[in-house]
Motif scaffolding. Structure first.
Motif, PDB file in Angstrom:
ATOM      1  N   CYS A  57     -29.818 -19.408 -72.541  1.00  0.00           N
ATOM      2  CA  CYS A  57     -28.377 -19.209 -72.726  1.00  0.00           C
ATOM      3  C   CYS A  57     -27.734 -20.451 -73.334  1.00  0.00           C
ATOM      4  O   CYS A  57     -26.912 -20.356 -74.263  1.00  0.00           O
ATOM      5  CB  CYS A  57     -27.707 -18.889 -71.394  1.00  0.00           C
ATOM      6  SG  CYS A  57     -28.149 -17.286 -70.692  1.00  0.00           S
ATOM      7  N   ALA A  60     -28.358 -20.635 -76.950  1.00  0.00           N
ATOM      8  CA  ALA A  60     -27.505 -19.730 -77.726  1.00  0.00           C
ATOM      9  C   ALA A  60     -26.137 -20.340 -77.966  1.00  0.00           C
ATOM     10  O   ALA A  60     -25.574 -20.258 -79.065  1.00  0.00           O
ATOM     11  CB  ALA A  60     -27.374 -18.390 -76.998  1.00  0.00           C
ATOM     12  N   ALA A 143     -21.131 -14.439 -70.958  1.00  0.00           N
ATOM     13  CA  ALA A 143     -22.515 -14.749 -70.611  1.00  0.00           C
ATOM     14  C   ALA A 143     -22.824 -14.175 -69.241  1.00  0.00           C
ATOM     15  O   ALA A 143     -22.018 -14.297 -68.312  1.00  0.00           O
ATOM     16  CB  ALA A 143     -22.746 -16.257 -70.605  1.00  0.00           C
ATOM     17  N   ASN A 145     -26.255 -14.220 -66.850  1.00  0.00           N
ATOM     18  CA  ASN A 145     -27.651 -14.548 -66.576  1.00  0.00           C
ATOM     19  C   ASN A 145     -27.956 -14.020 -65.178  1.00  0.00           C
ATOM     20  O   ASN A 145     -27.799 -14.722 -64.186  1.00  0.00           O
ATOM     21  CB  ASN A 145     -27.850 -16.067 -66.658  1.00  0.00           C
ATOM     22  CG  ASN A 145     -29.296 -16.471 -66.413  1.00  0.00           C
ATOM     23  OD1 ASN A 145     -30.200 -15.656 -66.474  1.00  0.00           O
ATOM     24  ND2 ASN A 145     -29.507 -17.748 -66.125  1.00  0.00           N
ATOM     25  N   MET A 167     -18.932 -12.923 -78.681  1.00  0.00           N
ATOM     26  CA  MET A 167     -20.358 -13.134 -78.469  1.00  0.00           C
ATOM     27  C   MET A 167     -20.718 -12.737 -77.043  1.00  0.00           C
ATOM     28  O   MET A 167     -20.034 -13.101 -76.090  1.00  0.00           O
ATOM     29  CB  MET A 167     -20.740 -14.601 -78.701  1.00  0.00           C
ATOM     30  CG  MET A 167     -22.227 -14.888 -78.488  1.00  0.00           C
ATOM     31  SD  MET A 167     -22.754 -16.542 -79.077  1.00  0.00           S
ATOM     32  CE  MET A 167     -22.069 -17.577 -77.780  1.00  0.00           C
ATOM     33  N   VAL A 169     -23.989 -12.883 -74.382  1.00  0.00           N
ATOM     34  CA  VAL A 169     -25.297 -13.477 -74.126  1.00  0.00           C
ATOM     35  C   VAL A 169     -25.799 -12.974 -72.783  1.00  0.00           C
ATOM     36  O   VAL A 169     -25.148 -13.180 -71.751  1.00  0.00           O
ATOM     37  CB  VAL A 169     -25.237 -15.018 -74.117  1.00  0.00           C
ATOM     38  CG1 VAL A 169     -26.631 -15.604 -73.894  1.00  0.00           C
ATOM     39  CG2 VAL A 169     -24.645 -15.550 -75.414  1.00  0.00           C
ATOM     40  N   SER A 171     -29.181 -12.783 -70.064  1.00  0.00           N
ATOM     41  CA  SER A 171     -30.493 -13.328 -69.733  1.00  0.00           C
ATOM     42  C   SER A 171     -30.821 -12.967 -68.290  1.00  0.00           C
ATOM     43  O   SER A 171     -30.135 -12.177 -67.671  1.00  0.00           O
ATOM     44  CB  SER A 171     -30.531 -14.838 -69.979  1.00  0.00           C
ATOM     45  OG  SER A 171     -31.873 -15.294 -70.023  1.00  0.00           O
ATOM     46  N   SER A 203     -33.782 -13.779 -73.682  1.00  0.00           N
ATOM     47  CA  SER A 203     -32.340 -13.627 -73.697  1.00  0.00           C
ATOM     48  C   SER A 203     -31.966 -12.765 -74.902  1.00  0.00           C
ATOM     49  O   SER A 203     -32.715 -12.710 -75.879  1.00  0.00           O
ATOM     50  CB  SER A 203     -31.612 -14.973 -73.776  1.00  0.00           C
ATOM     51  OG  SER A 203     -31.776 -15.548 -75.067  1.00  0.00           O
ATOM     52  N   THR A 205     -28.675 -11.912 -77.533  1.00  0.00           N
ATOM     53  CA  THR A 205     -27.373 -12.387 -77.975  1.00  0.00           C
ATOM     54  C   THR A 205     -26.831 -11.469 -79.062  1.00  0.00           C
ATOM     55  O   THR A 205     -27.491 -11.234 -80.083  1.00  0.00           O
ATOM     56  CB  THR A 205     -27.449 -13.823 -78.536  1.00  0.00           C
ATOM     57  OG1 THR A 205     -27.941 -14.691 -77.521  1.00  0.00           O
ATOM     58  CG2 THR A 205     -26.070 -14.302 -78.993  1.00  0.00           C
ATOM     59  N   GLN A 207     -23.597 -11.411 -81.551  1.00  0.00           N
ATOM     60  CA  GLN A 207     -22.556 -12.316 -82.039  1.00  0.00           C
ATOM     61  C   GLN A 207     -21.949 -11.747 -83.299  1.00  0.00           C
ATOM     62  O   GLN A 207     -22.660 -11.504 -84.261  1.00  0.00           O
ATOM     63  CB  GLN A 207     -23.158 -13.694 -82.326  1.00  0.00           C
ATOM     64  CG  GLN A 207     -22.151 -14.730 -82.776  1.00  0.00           C
ATOM     65  CD  GLN A 207     -22.806 -16.081 -83.052  1.00  0.00           C
ATOM     66  OE1 GLN A 207     -23.756 -16.445 -82.362  1.00  0.00           O
ATOM     67  NE2 GLN A 207     -22.333 -16.794 -84.029  1.00  0.00           N
TER      68      GLN A 207
END
Length: 207
Positions: A57, A60, A143, A145, A167, A169, A171, A203, A205, A207
């Motif tokens: 992450c 990224a 994000a 995770n 974006m 992300v 994970s 991960s 992503t 974007q």
């Protein structure tokens, strides 16, 4: 005491990508001037930067910043914040945002780490999951995770909180699970993600 001593022996500074360096408080003075430091006190919450899912992450974020896409004016959501490491990394790049975790112990740990990094004014914290956000909340960077199963279950709800052109992300995903997670998010209208792999972890992503 034994747990703390074991952590002190294990937790050495690590460099992540071309941008970040993660350090424990007792070695914070040993950071490299050309890298962006993230100081993490290893408590009972996930996220020291040593696990591939965390590092993926941060990589990224670093690539988005190096490319010029990531801007300090953007706001972020760090879902499943754990130690707060991902949100702190984004704060270190000039962003501000919000960290959520369903574990009160993690939020307490993240609050300590925000203070250690001097970014408590840039990142707010709360106990809760994605369902605790107001429906109109939008973030340029989101994000999460966590783990593959909850990520797939929350796909439609989570995507609603990504601002247009933002974006996402994800994970905490084994590489063998990455196709299934990708399919769940493509079903919401997203395209093909960038997949980063480290060992058995991946991960994704957008974007």
């Amino acid at each position: 005491e034994d747990w703390g001593a074991a952590w002190m022996a294990f937790f050495t500074p690590i460099e992540v990508g071309e941008t970040f360096e993660v350090l424990p408080p007792w070695l914070a003075h040993e950071g490299h001037a050309e890298r962006t430091p993230i100081v993490i006190e290893p408590k009972m919450a996930f996220g020291t930067g040593h696990h591939p899912t965390t590092a993926l992450c941060l990589e990224a974020f670093a690539e988005a910043q190096t490319s010029g896409w990531l801007q300090p004016s953007m706001r972020f959501l760090d879902l499943g914040t754990g130690s707060g490491i991902l949100g702190i990394g984004l704060c270190r790049l000039g962003l501000a945002g919000f960290g959520l975790d369903i574990d009160p112990q993690a939020v307490w740990c993240a609050a300590d780490n925000l203070r250690l990094n001097g970014v408590e004014g840039a990142m707010s914290l709360a106990v809760g999951g994605v369902g605790s956000l107001t429906p109109d909340s939008r973030f340029e960077v989101v994000a999460a995770n966590i783990l593959a199963a909850p990520l797939m279950a929350m796909a439609r709800l989570l995507v609603r909180h990504v601002a247009d052109g933002g974006m996402l992300v994800l994970s905490g995903i084994l590489e063998t699970q990455a196709d299934d997670v990708t399919a769940a998010y493509q079903a919401t209208g997203l395209g093909q993600p960038v997949r980063r792999v480290s060992g058995e972890w991946a991960s994704l992503t957008w974007q």
